[in-house]
Design an enzyme around this catalytic site. Structure first.
Site, PDB file in Angstrom:
ATOM      1  N   GLY A 126      -6.630  -0.994  -5.760  1.00  0.00           N
ATOM      2  CA  GLY A 126      -7.072  -1.029  -4.401  1.00  0.00           C
ATOM      3  C   GLY A 126      -6.201  -0.058  -3.436  1.00  0.00           C
ATOM      4  O   GLY A 126      -5.608   0.759  -4.188  1.00  0.00           O
ATOM      5  N   SER A 127      -6.058  -0.350  -2.261  1.00  0.00           N
ATOM      6  CA  SER A 127      -5.351   0.545  -1.297  1.00  0.00           C
ATOM      7  C   SER A 127      -3.761   0.693  -1.699  1.00  0.00           C
ATOM      8  O   SER A 127      -3.267   1.688  -1.124  1.00  0.00           O
ATOM      9  CB  SER A 127      -5.283   0.050   0.036  1.00  0.00           C
ATOM     10  N   THR A 128      -3.098  -0.073  -2.519  1.00  0.00           N
ATOM     11  CA  THR A 128      -1.814   0.183  -2.859  1.00  0.00           C
ATOM     12  C   THR A 128      -1.811   1.476  -3.805  1.00  0.00           C
ATOM     13  O   THR A 128      -0.598   2.015  -3.668  1.00  0.00           O
ATOM     14  CB  THR A 128      -1.109  -0.870  -3.754  1.00  0.00           C
ATOM     15  N   PHE A 129      -2.983   1.697  -4.140  1.00  0.00           N
ATOM     16  CA  PHE A 129      -2.832   3.007  -5.125  1.00  0.00           C
ATOM     17  C   PHE A 129      -3.041   4.393  -4.049  1.00  0.00           C
ATOM     18  O   PHE A 129      -2.520   5.527  -4.692  1.00  0.00           O
ATOM     19  CB  PHE A 129      -4.113   3.279  -5.849  1.00  0.00           C
ATOM     20  N   LYS A 130      -3.134   4.028  -2.603  1.00  0.00           N
ATOM     21  CA  LYS A 130      -3.101   5.232  -1.816  1.00  0.00           C
ATOM     22  C   LYS A 130      -1.595   5.789  -1.935  1.00  0.00           C
ATOM     23  O   LYS A 130      -1.465   6.935  -1.441  1.00  0.00           O
ATOM     24  CB  LYS A 130      -3.354   4.651  -0.430  1.00  0.00           C
TER      25      LYS A 130
END
Lengths: 421, 458
Positions: free
Chosen positions: B203-207
Site C-alpha cells: 500500500g502507501s508505505t511503498f510511496k
C-alpha cells in the site's frame, strides 16, 4: 585351459566376502538389544550355503565366471546384517530364501545342459509368465497399494518376480529367430519406418500387458520393468534407433495416460514432483528415504546406529536407504559400484555366448537386474517416481531373492559356455 | 548384436553414475539444508540424546528455551511470546524457527563436523544462543497484536539487530505438541510467521520507494507543484484519492498520502526505475536471515500505465513482508544503508563466547542525500499528516502509513517508521491484516513499540 580346477579366485574372494559379512553382522549384533547368540546362525548358514555353492561349482568342472558368486555374496550377507537390525523376522526368512535360491541356482547350473537348450520352450515360458500374473488378478492380495501378492499359508509370494525372469527367456526365444525380420522396413509413417505389424505385434502385446498390470494390480514398478526389459532385448536383437525412439514415445505416452486416468499413478508422480508439500502424508516414505540417505553423511552413522525404522516399508523397498544412513556415502557408493560390476559380469557372459538365444537371455536377465536396481535406487533418491520394487539381493523379499539367484544361475551357466573354454 | 550389447552396458554405466552423483549430492551438498528441514524428526531425536542442547536467551539474559539434562524435555519460559522466533522442537513434528536453523550449533555439532560423517557431537553440550531480541519488547509487541492477525518487526537501523519480531496468531512452543490438532487445522495459520513469510501489498508505505526513485533521478520533484483533482483516469484503471487534494508539493503529498501525485510520479519515471529502486531496497531477492524469509516482489517487464500507476502506490502485484518494509525504514534511517538483519547476537559454549555477530552492510538502498530528504518528508507525515498517532513527546518521529487494498476484505493497516528522526535508534514495521486505516490502527501500535524500544537501545 582348465582354470575351472580349484576356482582359487572365487574361493579367495568369497572368503573375503564372508569375513566382511560376518564383521558387519557382529557390529549390528553388538548394537541391538537384547542380544541373541542363536542369531549368529543366520549369517553362518548363508556363508555355509555360499561356500557349498563354491565347492559344487568346482566339482562341476565348468569354467563359469569366478567373480559372480563372491559379488552376489556381499549384498546377500550385508542384507542379513541390515535386516537383522530392522526386523529380525525378515532376517530369518531372508536366510531361508537365500539358501533356497542358492540351491535353485546351483540346480540350474548342474542339471541344465546349456542355456541354448531352453530355446524351443519359449512359448511355454510366455504362457507360464502370463498365467502367473493372471493368478494375482484373480487371487491377489493387496499389499502397500499393489495387488500383486499371493498368500499360501504363512508364505507371501509375488508371482511377478518369477514372471519377469520367464518373460525375459520368452522374449529372447521370440527375438532370436526373428531378428532379421525385425530389421526389415515395412510401413513408412513420416520420418519413421515401422516394421510390418506382424513383427511388432509382441511390442503391442507387452505394452498392453504393462498397462494391464498398471490397471489390474496397481503395480507400477513391474510395468515399467517389463517395458524396459523389452526395450533392452529388442535394442540388442534389432539395433534400430527408431525402435528406441518409438519405445520412448510409448513410455511417455503410457506415463501420460497413467497420469491422466489412474489416481494411483498420479499420486505417485505428484509425490515425486513435490514430496515436501505432503511430507507428513503421501510423501512421507520418500521424504524419510531422502532424509535417511542424507543423514548418513560421508561415513555414516555406523552399523546398527541408524534410525531407519522411521522409513515405511524399509525392509522390502528401502533397505538401501537404511544402508546409506548407516554406512554413509562411502558404503552406498561401494554397494552401487558392486551392482554395476555385477551388471558388467552379466553382459560379459552374454557377449561370450555362442548363439543368439543365449546372448539375448544373458542381456535380458542382466538388464532386468540392472533396471530393477536403477528403478528402486532412482526412486529412493527421487530421480524417478518411487515404486514398490525390491533392490535385488538386498531387500527382503522371498520371491525376488529366489528369482534373482536363479537368473544368476543362468548367467553362471552362460559364462561357462563361452568360447573361453 | 555385440556392438549394441556394449552400448546397452554403457547406458547402464551412465544410469549407475547418475545414482552415484545423486548420492553424493544428497549426502554432501544438500545435507545442511535437509538436516534442518521441519520434516526431519529423525536426526533431532538422535542428536539430543548425545549432548545437552544449548539454551536460548533474550538480550538481557532472560531464559527463552532451556534443556536441563541430556535428552530431557525442552523448557520454554513465556513461550506464548516467542513462537515466531524460536519456533518449536518436537520429536514427532520436527523443528522450526531458531530451533531448526541453529540445530547444529544447539546440539554441539558444527555443520562441517557432521558433513564429514561424525555423528557424535563434538562437545558434550551444545552452544547457547544469546539473542538481540528484548524480552519485554517482544512480549509487548505480541500483546499489542493479540486478537488480531498481523505482524510487527522492530530493529536497530544502525546494526540490523532485531529487537522484536512478532506475529499473531501464534503458538506456544511449550504446548505445540499437545495443541497440534487444533493448530494445524486453524484457518488463521498460527504456524505462519507473518513477520518474515507473510506477503502483503505494501500500500502507501511503498510511496517511500516511489519517492526515493523519483528523488534520486530528478531532485526537482521536491520543489515542484502538483495538482490532485481527486482521481486519475488511466486505461484500465482509475487512481482515486479520498478527496481532491488540490495543489500541493511532494512533502504534502506524502503527508496526506496522495495517490494521484504518486501515481503520476510513478508513470513519469516508469516501471523499470521503480523496480530498480525496489530491488536496491531488497525486493526480488532472498534475504539472508536467521529465519526463512519469503521474497518480497516487484514485477519487472513492461506493464500498461494503469498497472504501473498501481504499483507506484504499492498496489497491484507488489508484495512485501513486514521484515522487508522494516528494513526499508531502517535503510532510510541509516543514511541509505541497510544493515543485514540478525537475531543471534552471540553464541556461547559454557563461559566462552564462540561466535559474535558483527553488523554488516546488506545493501545501499539510496544515497545519503535522498535518505535525508525522505526523513524530512516522513517527519511531516507524523507532524501534520496521516501518521499523527505515532507522535512521541519531545521527539521527532519519521513514519509512513499505509492502507492496502486487498481481495480479502477490509484493507491491511500498515505503519513503517523510525525514531528519533535526527539520530535514529529504532525502526519499525507494523501490519494488521484487514485492520482498516494504517493511521488509526497501525500507527498507535508503532508508537507503543517506539516508546519501549527507545528505552532498550540508548
Amino acid at each position: 585351459m582348465r582354470k575351472s580346477e580349484g576356482r582359487t579366485t572365487e574361493g579367495e574372494l568369497l572368503f573375503s566376502a564372508i569375513v566382511l559379512g560376518l564383521l558387519a553382522f557382529a557390529l549390528v549384533w553388538a548394537a541391538v538389544q537384547p542380544r541373541e547368540p542363536l542369531a549368529w546362525l543366520y549369517p553362518l548358514a548363508v556363508s555355509l550355503a555360499l561356500w557349498l555353492a563354491h565347492i559344487v561349482l568346482g566339482r562341476l568342472e565348468l569354467c563359469a565366471d569366478e567373480l559372480i558368486l563372491p559379488l552376489i555374496a556381499v549384498p546377500l550377507l550385508l542384507s542379513i546384517a541390515v535386516l537383522y537390525h530392522l526386523d529380525r523376522r525378515s532376517a530369518f526368512w531372508q536366510v531361508i530364501w537365500a539358501i533356497l535360491g542358492l540351491g535353485s541356482a546351483l540346480a540350474v547350473v548342474a542339471f541344465l545342459p546349456s542355456v541354448a537348450s531352453l530355446r524351443r520352450w519359449w512359448p511355454l515360458f510366455l504362457v507360464l509368465g502370463l498365467a502367473l500374473l493372471a493368478t494375482t488378478l484373480f487371487f491377489g492380495v493387496e499389499v502397500y497399494g499393489a495387488r500383486s501378492w499371493l498368500v499360501v499359508g504363512p508364505v507371501r509370494f509375488q508371482p511377478s518376480e518369477p514372471a519377469k525372469v520367464l518373460f525375459s527367456l520368452a522374449l529372447a526365444g521370440y527375438l532370436a529367430g526373428r531378428k532379421e525380420l525385425l530389421m526389415v522396413r515395412g510401413w513408412r509413417v513420416g520420418i519413421l519406418t515401422l516394421p510390418h505389424p506382424a513383427y511388432f505385434g509382441p511390442l503391442v502385446l507387452v505394452l498392453l500387458l504393462a498397462l494391464a498390470l498398471m490397471v489390474g494390480q496397481r503395480d507400477l514398478g513391474t510395468a515399467l520393468l517389463i517395458f524396459g526389459l523389452f526395450a533392452c532385448e529388442l535394442y540388442v536383437a534389432a539395433p534400430r534407433l527408431d525402435y528406441l525412439f518409438l519405445g520412448l514415445v510409448a513410455l511417455a505416452g503410457g506415463g501420460f495416460v497413467g497420469y491422466r486416468f489412474f489416481d494411483h499413478v498420479r499420486a505417485r508422480i505428484d509425490v515425486w514432483l513435490n514430496p515436501w508439500a505432503q511430507a507428513g502424508g503421501s510423501g512421507y516414505q520418500l521424504v524419510q528415504s531422502i532424509l535417511a540417505v542424507s543423514a548418513g553423511g560421508i561415513l555414516g552413522a555406523g552399523f546398527g546406529q541408524g534410525q531407519a525404522q522411521l522409513i515405511p516399508a524399509v525392509t522390502t523397498d528401502l533397505t538401501f536407504a537404511a544402508w546409506a544412513e548407516e554406512t554413509g556415502l562411502a558404503g552406498s557408493l561401494a554397494l552401487v559400484a558392486l551392482y554395476l560390476i555385477l551388471t558388467e559380469r552379466g553382459f560379459r557372459a552374454a557377449l561370450a555366448a555362442n548363439d543368439d538365444f543365449s546372448a539375448l537371455v544373458g542381456v535380458g536377465l542382466t538388464s532386468l537386474f540392472a533396471l530393477q536396481s536403477l528403478v528402486i535406487l532412482g526412486g529412493a533418491l527421487r530421480l524417478i517416481p518411487l515404486t514398490g520394487l525390491t533392490l535385488p539381493l538386498f531387500n527382503y523379499g522371498g520371491s525376488s531373492l529366489v528369482s534373482t539367484l536363479i537368473s544368476f544361475g543362468f548367467l553362471l551357466l552362460l559364462s561357462a559356455e563361452g568360447p573361453a573354454a | 548384436m555385440k556392438k549394441n550389447t556394449h552400448y546397452l552396458f554403457r547406458a547402464f554405466v551412465v544410469g549407475f553414475s547418475i545414482v552415484m552423483l545423486m548420492l553424493t549430492n544428497l549426502t554432501v551438498f544438500q545435507r545442511e539444508k535437509l538436516m534442518s528441514t521441519p520434516a526431519n524428526s529423525r536426526r533431532l531425536a538422535g542428536w539430543d540424546n548425545q549432548s545437552l542442547r544449548g539454551g536460548i536467551y533474550a538480550r538481557g539474559g532472560e531464559v527463552v528455551a532451556e534443556t536441563k539434562v541430556i535428552g530431557g524435555p525442552r523448557r520454554y519460559s513465556m513461550g506464548w511470546a516467542w513462537g515466531p522466533i524460536v519456533g518449536y522442537l518436537d520429536r514427532r513434528l520436527g523443528a522450526t524457527g531458531l530451533e531448526a536453523s541453529y540445530a547444529a550449533e544447539l546440539s554441539g555439532r558444527p555443520l562441517l563436523w557432521s558433513a564429514l560423517g561424525f555423528n557424535l557431537p563434538l562437545t558434550a553440550r551444545g552452544e547457547d544462543l544469546v539473542l538481540t531480541v528484548d524480552a519485554g519488547l517482544q512480549e509487548k509487541a505480541m500483546r499489542l497484536l493479540a486478537g488480531k492477525k498481523g505482524a510487527a518487526v522492530v530493529l536497530d537501523p544502525r546494526t540490523g539487530a532485531v529487537l522484536a519480531l512478532a506475529s499473531q496468531p501464534s503458538f506456544d512452543p511449550a504446548t505445540v505438541s499437545r495443541d497440534w490438532e487444533e493448530i494445524s487445522r486453524d484457518e488463521a495459520a498460527p504456524l505462519l510467521n507473518r513477520a518474515t513469510q507473510g506477503l502483503y501489498p505494501p500500500g502507501s508505505t511503498f510511496k517511500l520507494v516511489t519517492a526515493a526513485a523519483a528523488l534520486s533521478r530528478n531532485p526537482d520533484v521536491l520543489t515542484r507543484r502538483y495538482f490532485c483533482p481527486g482521481e486519475l483516469k488511466l486505461t484500465g484503471y482509475t487512481v482515486h484519492c479520498l478527496r481532491a487534494h488540490g495543489t500541493l508539493d511532494l512533502a504534502r503529498a506524502l503527508a496526506v498520502s496522495c495517490n494521484v501525485t504518486f501515481a503520476r510520479l510513478g508513470l513519469e519515471i516508469g516501471n523499470g526505475a521503480l523496480a530498480a529502486q525496489a530491488e536496491q531496497a531488497g525486493f526480488n531477492a532472498g534475504l539472508p536471515f536467521d529465519l526463512p524469509v519469503a521474497v518480497s516482489s516487484f514485477p519487472r517487464g513492461r506493464p500498461g500505465k494503469g498497472e504501473t500507476a498501481q504499483r507506484a502506490i504499492g498496489q497491484g502485484e507488489v508484495l512485501a513482508t513486514p521484515l522487508e518494509l522494516a528494513l526499508l525504514a531502517a535503510g532510510i534511517a541509516n543514511g541509505g544503508v541497510i544493515m543485514r538483519p540478525y537475531l543471534v547476537q552471540e553464541r556461547r559454549l559454557g563461559a566462552w563466547t564462540v561466535g559474535k555477530t558483527v553488523p554488516e552492510r546488506l545493501e545501499v538502498a539510496m544515497s545519503p542525500g535522498v535518505a535525508k530528504t525522505l526523513t524530512e518528508l516522513m517527519v511531516e507525515v507524523t507532524e501534520h499528516g496521516t501518521g499523527q498517532a505515532a507522535q512521541l513527546p519531545g521527539m521527532k518521529v519519521a513514519g509512513k502509513t499505509g492502507t492496502a487494498e486487498n481481495p480479502h476484505g477490509k484493507p491491511h493497516a500498515w505503519y513503517v517508521g523510525f525514531a528519533p528522526a535526527g539520530a535514529p535508534r529504532v525502526a519499525v514495521a507494523v501490519v494488521v491484516e484487514n485492520g482498516g486505516s494504517g493511521g488509526t490502527v497501525a500507527a498507535p501500535i508503532a508508537r507503543e513499540l517506539f516508546e519501549t524500544a527507545l528505552e532498550v537501545v540508548r
